[in-house]
Design a protein around this motif. Structure first.
Motif, PDB file in Angstrom:
ATOM      1  N   SER A  12       4.912  -3.474   7.382  1.00 20.94           N
ATOM      2  CA  SER A  12       6.093  -2.837   6.323  1.00 20.94           C
ATOM      3  C   SER A  12       6.447  -3.878   5.269  1.00 20.94           C
ATOM      4  O   SER A  12       6.032  -4.963   5.681  1.00 20.94           O
ATOM      5  CB  SER A  12       7.446  -2.626   7.328  1.00 20.94           C
ATOM      6  N   SER A  13       6.975  -3.430   4.459  1.00 21.50           N
ATOM      7  CA  SER A  13       7.374  -4.346   3.338  1.00 21.50           C
ATOM      8  C   SER A  13       8.601  -4.752   3.298  1.00 21.50           C
ATOM      9  O   SER A  13       9.698  -4.071   3.802  1.00 21.50           O
ATOM     10  CB  SER A  13       7.236  -3.585   1.970  1.00 21.50           C
ATOM     11  N   TRP A  14       8.765  -5.890   2.881  1.00 24.59           N
ATOM     12  CA  TRP A  14      10.292  -6.590   2.829  1.00 24.59           C
ATOM     13  C   TRP A  14      10.631  -6.948   1.477  1.00 24.59           C
ATOM     14  O   TRP A  14      11.295  -7.782   1.009  1.00 24.59           O
ATOM     15  CB  TRP A  14      10.142  -8.040   3.570  1.00 24.59           C
ATOM     16  N   ASP A  21      16.793  -1.719   7.465  1.00 21.37           N
ATOM     17  CA  ASP A  21      15.778  -1.952   8.316  1.00 21.37           C
ATOM     18  C   ASP A  21      14.949  -0.670   8.306  1.00 21.37           C
ATOM     19  O   ASP A  21      13.613  -0.164   8.181  1.00 21.37           O
ATOM     20  CB  ASP A  21      16.115  -2.536   9.486  1.00 21.37           C
ATOM     21  N   ARG A  24      12.707   0.590   5.209  1.00 20.93           N
ATOM     22  CA  ARG A  24      11.655  -0.023   4.678  1.00 20.93           C
ATOM     23  C   ARG A  24      10.271   0.861   4.820  1.00 20.93           C
ATOM     24  O   ARG A  24       9.883   1.363   5.777  1.00 20.93           O
ATOM     25  CB  ARG A  24      11.456  -1.444   5.491  1.00 20.93           C
ATOM     26  N   ARG A  58       8.761   3.554   7.588  1.00 20.20           N
ATOM     27  CA  ARG A  58       7.420   2.979   7.940  1.00 20.20           C
ATOM     28  C   ARG A  58       6.649   3.579   9.029  1.00 20.20           C
ATOM     29  O   ARG A  58       5.425   3.696   8.836  1.00 20.20           O
ATOM     30  CB  ARG A  58       7.666   1.344   8.130  1.00 20.20           C
TER      31      ARG A  58
END
Length: 167
Positions: A12-14, A21, A24, A58
């Motif tokens: 997943s992307s941050w 959360d 994401r 995600r």
């Protein structure tokens, strides 16, 4: 016989710290790994009759790559908030709700629950990597009867695995 494929969501992307959360999306690596893993399942003739996925973005995105890979099949998809960060008892409760007409179930979710489920079913594993899958077969007629006592390790694959065939 019942077949369960446990799938951890892809990376997943941050990038956007404003997102919760739950919201994401997949990272560039996740967008590359998820379709690759789905294609491996197809190449190895491992097909779901049903996909059960967490409703986190995600996990849904990862599951959607599998749906695309198997687009000519009539796959049931169930999106559930109960799988978001679920414990082993919660995961088992959702799995055991599956109709006994279904013989092959893919479940998409999150760690630590997915790794803990694998260990509960008798396959020692420290960490299920992102986009990885682990499969079990159960010599039972009903999902409500699956347990560590009848779980048979079937397969394990992950994006960096050099051997991608012969499950």
């Amino acid at each position: 016989m019942k077949k369960l494929v446990i799938c951890r969501h892809a990376k997943s992307s941050w990038d956007d710290p404003r997102l919760s959360d739950h919201e994401r999306p997949l990272s560039d690596r996740g967008l590359r790994d998820a379709p690759m893993m789905a294609a491996r399942m197809q190449t190895n003739h491992v097909f779901p009759e049903k996909i059960l996925t967490s409703d986190a973005k995600r996990a849904k995105m990862t599951a959607e790559f599998y749906l695309t890979a198997f687009e000519k099949m009539d796959i049931i998809i169930d999106v559930s908030n109960a799988l978001y960060m679920a414990s082993v008892p919660q995961l088992l409760k959702e799995i055991k709700k599956t109709s006994n007409k279904i013989d092959s179930l893919f479940i998409f979710g999150h760690n630590p629950g997915m790794t803990e489920l694998i260990n509960y079913l008798g396959q020692p594993l420290e960490n299920l990597p992102t986009a990885a899958i682990m499969g079990f077969k159960f010599e039972v007629n009903g999902w409500e009867n699956i347990s560590p006592d009848n779980a048979l390790f079937w397969m394990f694959d992950f994006p960096k695995n050099p051997s991608t065939k012969n499950f």
